[in-house]
Design an enzyme around this catalytic site. Sequence first.
Site, PDB file in Angstrom:
ATOM      1  N   GLU A 141     -36.856   5.171 -24.262  1.00  0.00           N
ATOM      2  CA  GLU A 141     -37.059   3.718 -24.321  1.00  0.00           C
ATOM      3  C   GLU A 141     -36.916   3.130 -25.707  1.00  0.00           C
ATOM      4  OE1 GLU A 141     -39.067   5.914 -22.825  1.00  0.00           O
ATOM      5  OE2 GLU A 141     -39.573   5.224 -20.808  1.00  0.00           O
TER       6      GLU A 141
ATOM      7  N   GLU B   6     -40.723   9.742 -16.347  1.00  0.00           N
ATOM      8  CA  GLU B   6     -42.136   9.431 -16.036  1.00  0.00           C
ATOM      9  C   GLU B   6     -42.495   9.750 -14.584  1.00  0.00           C
ATOM     10  OE1 GLU B   6     -41.529   5.584 -17.855  1.00  0.00           O
ATOM     11  OE2 GLU B   6     -43.383   5.859 -18.984  1.00  0.00           O
TER      12      GLU B   6
ATOM     13  N   ALA C  36     -35.686   3.196 -15.550  1.00  0.00           N
ATOM     14  CA  ALA C  36     -35.862   1.851 -15.010  1.00  0.00           C
ATOM     15  C   ALA C  36     -34.506   1.144 -15.101  1.00  0.00           C
ATOM     16  CB  ALA C  36     -36.911   1.110 -15.834  1.00  0.00           C
TER      17      ALA C  36
ATOM     18  N   GLY D  64     -38.111   5.901 -17.178  1.00  0.00           N
ATOM     19  CA  GLY D  64     -38.918   5.885 -15.952  1.00  0.00           C
ATOM     20  C   GLY D  64     -38.636   7.079 -15.048  1.00  0.00           C
TER      21      GLY D  64
HETATM   22  N1  COA Z   1     -30.245   1.071 -15.515  1.00  0.00           N
HETATM   23  C1  COA Z   1     -29.223   0.405 -14.971  1.00  0.00           C
HETATM   24  N2  COA Z   1     -27.994   0.918 -14.853  1.00  0.00           N
HETATM   25  C2  COA Z   1     -27.805   2.158 -15.312  1.00  0.00           C
HETATM   26  C3  COA Z   1     -28.831   2.920 -15.893  1.00  0.00           C
HETATM   27  C4  COA Z   1     -30.114   2.317 -15.987  1.00  0.00           C
HETATM   28  N3  COA Z   1     -31.156   2.965 -16.507  1.00  0.00           N
HETATM   29  N4  COA Z   1     -28.330   4.120 -16.272  1.00  0.00           N
HETATM   30  C5  COA Z   1     -27.040   4.118 -15.909  1.00  0.00           C
HETATM   31  N5  COA Z   1     -26.708   2.931 -15.352  1.00  0.00           N
HETATM   32  C6  COA Z   1     -25.418   2.514 -14.829  1.00  0.00           C
HETATM   33  C7  COA Z   1     -24.412   2.258 -15.952  1.00  0.00           C
HETATM   34  O1  COA Z   1     -24.574   0.952 -16.490  1.00  0.00           O
HETATM   35  C8  COA Z   1     -23.111   2.435 -15.218  1.00  0.00           C
HETATM   36  O2  COA Z   1     -22.817   1.260 -14.483  1.00  0.00           O
HETATM   37  P1  COA Z   1     -21.278   0.722 -14.387  1.00  0.00           P
HETATM   38  O3  COA Z   1     -20.570   1.784 -13.602  1.00  0.00           O
HETATM   39  O4  COA Z   1     -21.416  -0.586 -13.683  1.00  0.00           O
HETATM   40  O5  COA Z   1     -20.799   0.631 -15.807  1.00  0.00           O
HETATM   41  C9  COA Z   1     -23.422   3.527 -14.189  1.00  0.00           C
HETATM   42  O6  COA Z   1     -24.835   3.552 -14.068  1.00  0.00           O
HETATM   43  C10 COA Z   1     -22.970   4.892 -14.662  1.00  0.00           C
HETATM   44  O7  COA Z   1     -23.503   5.104 -15.951  1.00  0.00           O
HETATM   45  P2  COA Z   1     -22.600   5.475 -17.238  1.00  0.00           P
HETATM   46  O8  COA Z   1     -23.365   5.099 -18.454  1.00  0.00           O
HETATM   47  O9  COA Z   1     -21.217   4.903 -17.083  1.00  0.00           O
HETATM   48  O10 COA Z   1     -22.525   7.048 -17.055  1.00  0.00           O
HETATM   49  P3  COA Z   1     -22.393   8.138 -18.194  1.00  0.00           P
HETATM   50  O11 COA Z   1     -22.201   9.425 -17.453  1.00  0.00           O
HETATM   51  O12 COA Z   1     -21.396   7.749 -19.213  1.00  0.00           O
HETATM   52  O13 COA Z   1     -23.808   8.168 -18.935  1.00  0.00           O
HETATM   53  C11 COA Z   1     -26.221   8.185 -19.047  1.00  0.00           C
HETATM   54  C12 COA Z   1     -24.971   8.494 -18.205  1.00  0.00           C
HETATM   55  C13 COA Z   1     -27.435   8.472 -18.166  1.00  0.00           C
HETATM   56  C14 COA Z   1     -26.213   9.109 -20.282  1.00  0.00           C
HETATM   57  C15 COA Z   1     -26.204   6.713 -19.488  1.00  0.00           C
HETATM   58  O14 COA Z   1     -25.938   5.919 -18.331  1.00  0.00           O
HETATM   59  C16 COA Z   1     -27.493   6.237 -20.069  1.00  0.00           C
HETATM   60  O15 COA Z   1     -27.792   6.532 -21.219  1.00  0.00           O
HETATM   61  N6  COA Z   1     -28.281   5.451 -19.277  1.00  0.00           N
HETATM   62  C17 COA Z   1     -29.493   4.811 -19.753  1.00  0.00           C
HETATM   63  C18 COA Z   1     -30.635   5.793 -19.822  1.00  0.00           C
HETATM   64  C19 COA Z   1     -31.879   5.141 -20.324  1.00  0.00           C
HETATM   65  O16 COA Z   1     -32.012   4.731 -21.458  1.00  0.00           O
HETATM   66  N7  COA Z   1     -32.860   5.078 -19.440  1.00  0.00           N
HETATM   67  C20 COA Z   1     -34.168   4.595 -19.751  1.00  0.00           C
HETATM   68  C21 COA Z   1     -34.387   3.275 -19.146  1.00  0.00           C
HETATM   69  S1  COA Z   1     -36.078   2.803 -19.380  1.00  0.00           S
END
Ligand code: COA
Length: 259
Positions: A135, A115, A67, A112
């Site tokens: 989450e 999910e 999400a 999400g």
């Molecule tokens: N919602 C909104 N934005 C997200 C996102 C999410 N769930 N997951 C990634 N992004 C965005 C980041 O903020 C980043 O934006 P920016 O370029 O403006 O900084 C962009 O996507 C790239 O992500 P980044 O974190 O820089 O890439 P990474 O390769 O270092 O790491 C992940 C990738 C997936 C490991 C990391 O982004 C992450 O842990 N995301 C959250 C996952 C999460 O908890 N999801 C559950 C949500 S309910």
Amino acid sequence: MSDWETIRLEFDSDDVATLTVDRPDRLNALNVDTLEAIEDALEEAEREGARALVLTGAGDDAFVAGADIGYMRELSTPEAQAYAELGHRVADKIERFPAPVIAAINGYAFGGGCELALAADLRVASEDAVVGQTEIDLGIVPGWGGSQRLPRLVGDEIARRLIFFGERIDAQDAHEHGLVGEVVASDQLDDHVADLAADLAAKPAYALRTAKELLNQAHETGQEAGLRYERRAWSGLFGTHDQREGMAAFLDDREPDWE
Ligand code: COA
């Protein structure tokens, strides 16, 4: 075909629909517009008579990174409730889509994103995919069905571990837990899933849809009601084109010509 900004819906000549979440600058995270577009696209794919549907993410890094955290950050409880209901509607539509849905997990599938994959019929992951219900580390819990669908798939203990610790597990571990059905080399994921989808699209569609409904039902009712439902569904197939054709083709020793 409708024009959405953050998803694509494409059909091939076998009537396989591919729905791609296309928001790679946010790792395909699902904001409200994207979820609503997925909901629309699922309806459109059903109207167009998709015989199988592939769900995947654009780019090399992510299936769906969850999400949209930027959107969720300041939500009030009523706003969060509406967002949960939207996510649930989309997951339910995937689960009830009248043809098999394959999640092609081509990278991160967190929160999400995991999910949505759980609501699909089959999950195939690339060897570099990473999945998890993450989450807890955002101070929340799974909100689009994970707390209910994950334990059915992996068992209660593993689901508790994944959800309590917010673990991010690789594709191989996900396979060992039964969270994904298969792991394939990254460069073979698209072709392998396309082959699976084409094989499903070549099956008798109404019987396949009935099988999906019955298997869904197995999670929703007690055994007695489920068996009653099976008897009705089974006998209801008699007299359909595909039942008559499938049995005639077997007896005539020829390939069936499905509806
Ligand atoms: N919602 C909104 N934005 C997200 C996102 C999410 N769930 N997951 C990634 N992004 C965005 C980041 O903020 C980043 O934006 P920016 O370029 O403006 O900084 C962009 O996507 C790239 O992500 P980044 O974190 O820089 O890439 P990474 O390769 O270092 O790491 C992940 C990738 C997936 C490991 C990391 O982004 C992450 O842990 N995301 C959250 C996952 C999460 O908890 N999801 C559950 C949500 S309910």
